[in-house]
Design a protein around this motif. Structure first.
Motif, PDB file in Angstrom:
ATOM      1  N   ALA A 195       0.854  -1.394   0.089  1.00 10.50           N
ATOM      2  CA  ALA A 195      -0.115  -0.121   0.055  1.00 10.50           C
ATOM      3  C   ALA A 195       0.955   1.282   0.065  1.00 10.50           C
ATOM      4  CB  ALA A 195      -0.867  -0.085   1.242  1.00 10.50           C
ATOM      5  N   VAL A 196       1.865   1.496   0.802  1.00 12.79           N
ATOM      6  CA  VAL A 196       2.678   2.395   0.774  1.00 12.79           C
ATOM      7  C   VAL A 196       3.533   2.581  -0.409  1.00 12.79           C
ATOM      8  CG1 VAL A 196       4.772   3.456   1.991  1.00 12.79           C
ATOM      9  CG2 VAL A 196       2.874   2.418   3.379  1.00 12.79           C
ATOM     10  N   LYS A 197       4.090   1.475  -1.027  1.00 11.27           N
ATOM     11  CA  LYS A 197       4.774   1.625  -2.321  1.00 11.27           C
ATOM     12  C   LYS A 197       3.893   2.303  -3.616  1.00 11.27           C
ATOM     13  CE  LYS A 197       8.394  -1.971  -1.921  1.00 11.27           C
ATOM     14  NZ  LYS A 197       9.347  -0.923  -2.517  1.00 11.27           N
ATOM     15  N   GLU A 198       2.660   1.680  -3.078  1.00  9.34           N
ATOM     16  CA  GLU A 198       1.610   2.541  -4.229  1.00  9.34           C
ATOM     17  C   GLU A 198       1.434   3.844  -3.903  1.00  9.34           C
ATOM     18  OE1 GLU A 198      -0.827   2.486  -7.485  1.00  9.34           O
ATOM     19  OE2 GLU A 198       0.278   0.901  -6.675  1.00  9.34           O
ATOM     20  N   LEU A 199       1.465   4.260  -2.752  1.00 13.89           N
ATOM     21  CA  LEU A 199       1.181   5.711  -2.477  1.00 13.89           C
ATOM     22  C   LEU A 199       2.446   6.651  -2.734  1.00 13.89           C
ATOM     23  CD1 LEU A 199      -0.172   7.942  -0.686  1.00 13.89           C
ATOM     24  CD2 LEU A 199       0.845   7.269   1.305  1.00 13.89           C
TER      25      LEU A 199
END
Length: 457
Positions: A195-199
């Motif tokens: 999720a953070v990599k996508e953000l």
């Protein structure tokens, strides 16, 4: 002549090396659209005057006023974001009691996303206002609230490295505050990483997921092994605590018959992108392992004075080639300001060298060659932090990111004692570091974007 998105004009202080501050008097800092410093040009350079003339009447030109100076943005390598809710509380009790009586109950409340949003908004804003442009955060065991912290960093413009904390060991954690089980802890950590990599794809200054076993006592062997594998799979940063206090250091020794450093390494948790907080009790062998693996130490001088039971030998670790940065360790450290932690780093090193037991002869009282200078402590808070994170931050130099503080020494309520117009610039630098208060931080820039302007608050 090259086109630049912004040109900053003024005197800057930045680290030339881990021993020496470089003074860039009346320089131009030419920043591109990505927020990178493409050129640093001094007054003697042939391009200097043409650039000034080309940009001085544009909105892209930022010239400092009299009494203002540039510093790199600070890099805080150890922040427990949820503990902002208890900052300044109960610092006079032992670490084990402090964690179980105050800290873990507070962190358990972050299951409430509304409570988490309020605290996380305030701690990120507070750190930015104190000149911290990059922060390495412990969140809590709660996946949703941890991701919220990353989102808030992205929205406010701070470079945030955020970890969903793992605590799955029922022998050392209360039922009210730990992961449901080991499998859940690892699955939720992987979900969080993705999720953070996508953000991060839509965040200019960068947000980063961090694999975060709280510390060895709070984690099972299975969790530690699984976290090491996740860090390798996704090439993430890693953070934890290491050899912090007599209690924690002793616990690991008893459980594994080895020090934290070697135990963490066995689980694949000492890597180039690892940062371990405290590390007060590292042996020479531990330090050599850190240097070999490229793992950094985060020095938390204020927090260490309360909970670490010793003064960390920074000079000795540096002599072993260990990368070292600085951390506030909110709330084990009460201050959100790395100015305060820079000062305490110098003070603590002097106490280690001189000793503290006045009943001993002077030649037996301290540890020789332990002191560090203000220039060295400033390096820890800036360039040392960038090197610890393997990111091009922490210096006002070409091919580094424009992360900067504008310090105003003339603020009426926090005016610095600068009376001699011929005062040496290095003396002015020292006064800035020792005497600046948040009021003196006029603006804060991250990745070429202004994220704080004291005039608007």
């Amino acid at each position: 002549m090259s086109n630049y998105t912004r040109v900053f004009h003024g005197t800057a202080f930045t680290s030339r090396s881990n021993k020496e501050v470089e003074i860039l008097k009346d320089h131009l800092f030419c920043v591109n659209e990505d927020g990178m410093i493409k050129k640093v040009i001094g007054p003697e350079h042939s391009e200097y005057q043409p650039l000034v003339e080309a940009y001085q009447d544009t909105s892209n030109y930022h010239r400092l006023a009299e009494g203002q100076y540039f510093l790199p943005g600070f890099i805080d390598l150890h922040v427990h974001a949820p503990q902002w809710a208890q900052a300044g509380t109960a610092l006079d009790i032992p670490l084990y009691d402090w964690l179980n009586t105050y800290t873990f109950p507070i962190e358990a409340k972050f299951e409430d996303i509304d409570f988490a949003k309020k605290v996380y908004n305030e701690v990120v804003t507070t750190l930015i206002a104190n000149g911290t442009t990059t922060a390495l955060y412990f969140a809590t065991v709660h996946k949703e609230a941890s991701f919220l912290l990353a989102q808030i960093c992205a929205e406010k413009g701070q470079r945030g490295l955020v970890g969903k904390v793992v605590m799955d060991n029922p022998d050392q954690t209360e039922e009210c505050y730990r992961d449901h089980d080991t499998k859940t802890a690892l699955v939720e950590t992987e979900d969080f990483i993705l999720a953070v990599k996508e953000l991060a794809k839509s965040t200019k200054q960068g947000v980063y997921p961090v694999v975060t076993p709280r510390f060895i006592p709070s984690c099972t062997d299975e969790a530690l092994k699984g976290l090491g594998e996740l860090a390798a799979k996704y090439n993430t940063h890693i953070q934890s605590h290491c050899s912090e206090s007599d209690w924690e250091h002793g616990y690991v020794k008893e459980r594994f018959d080895k020090n934290d450093a070697f135990a963490l390494n066995d689980f694949g948790l000492l890597r180039e992108k690892s940062v371990m907080a405290h590390c007060n009790f590292l042996t020479d062998q531990d330090a050599e392992l850190f240097a070999e693996k490229g793992t950094a130490v985060c020095h938390c001088p204020i927090s260490n004075a309360y909970f670490a039971n010793s003064v960390i030998p920074i000079a000795r670790l540096q002599s072993k080639g260990v990368e070292i940065g600085l951390g506030s360790d909110i709330s084990g450290g009460f201050s959100p300001s790395l100015f305060d932690n820079v000062k305490q780093a110098v003070i603590s090193s002097r106490m280690l060298e001189d000793g503290v037991d006045s009943t001993l002869p002077a030649n037996e009282r301290g540890v020789p060659n332990s002191r560090i200078t203000l220039d060295e402590a400033f390096y820890l808070a800036t360039a040392g932090g960038g090197e610890s994170l393997s990111l091009p931050i922490g210096r006002l130099a070409e091919n580094y990111v424009w992360d900067a503080q504008i310090i105003d020494t003339t603020v009426e309520t926090a005016k610095l004692p600068l009376y001699d117009t011929a005062e040496k610039l290095h003396d002015i630098f020292q006064k800035i570091i020792y005497l600046s208060r948040p009021e003196n931080i006029r603006e804060v820039w991250v990745q070429g974007q202004k994220v704080w302007d004291r005039g608007t608050y």
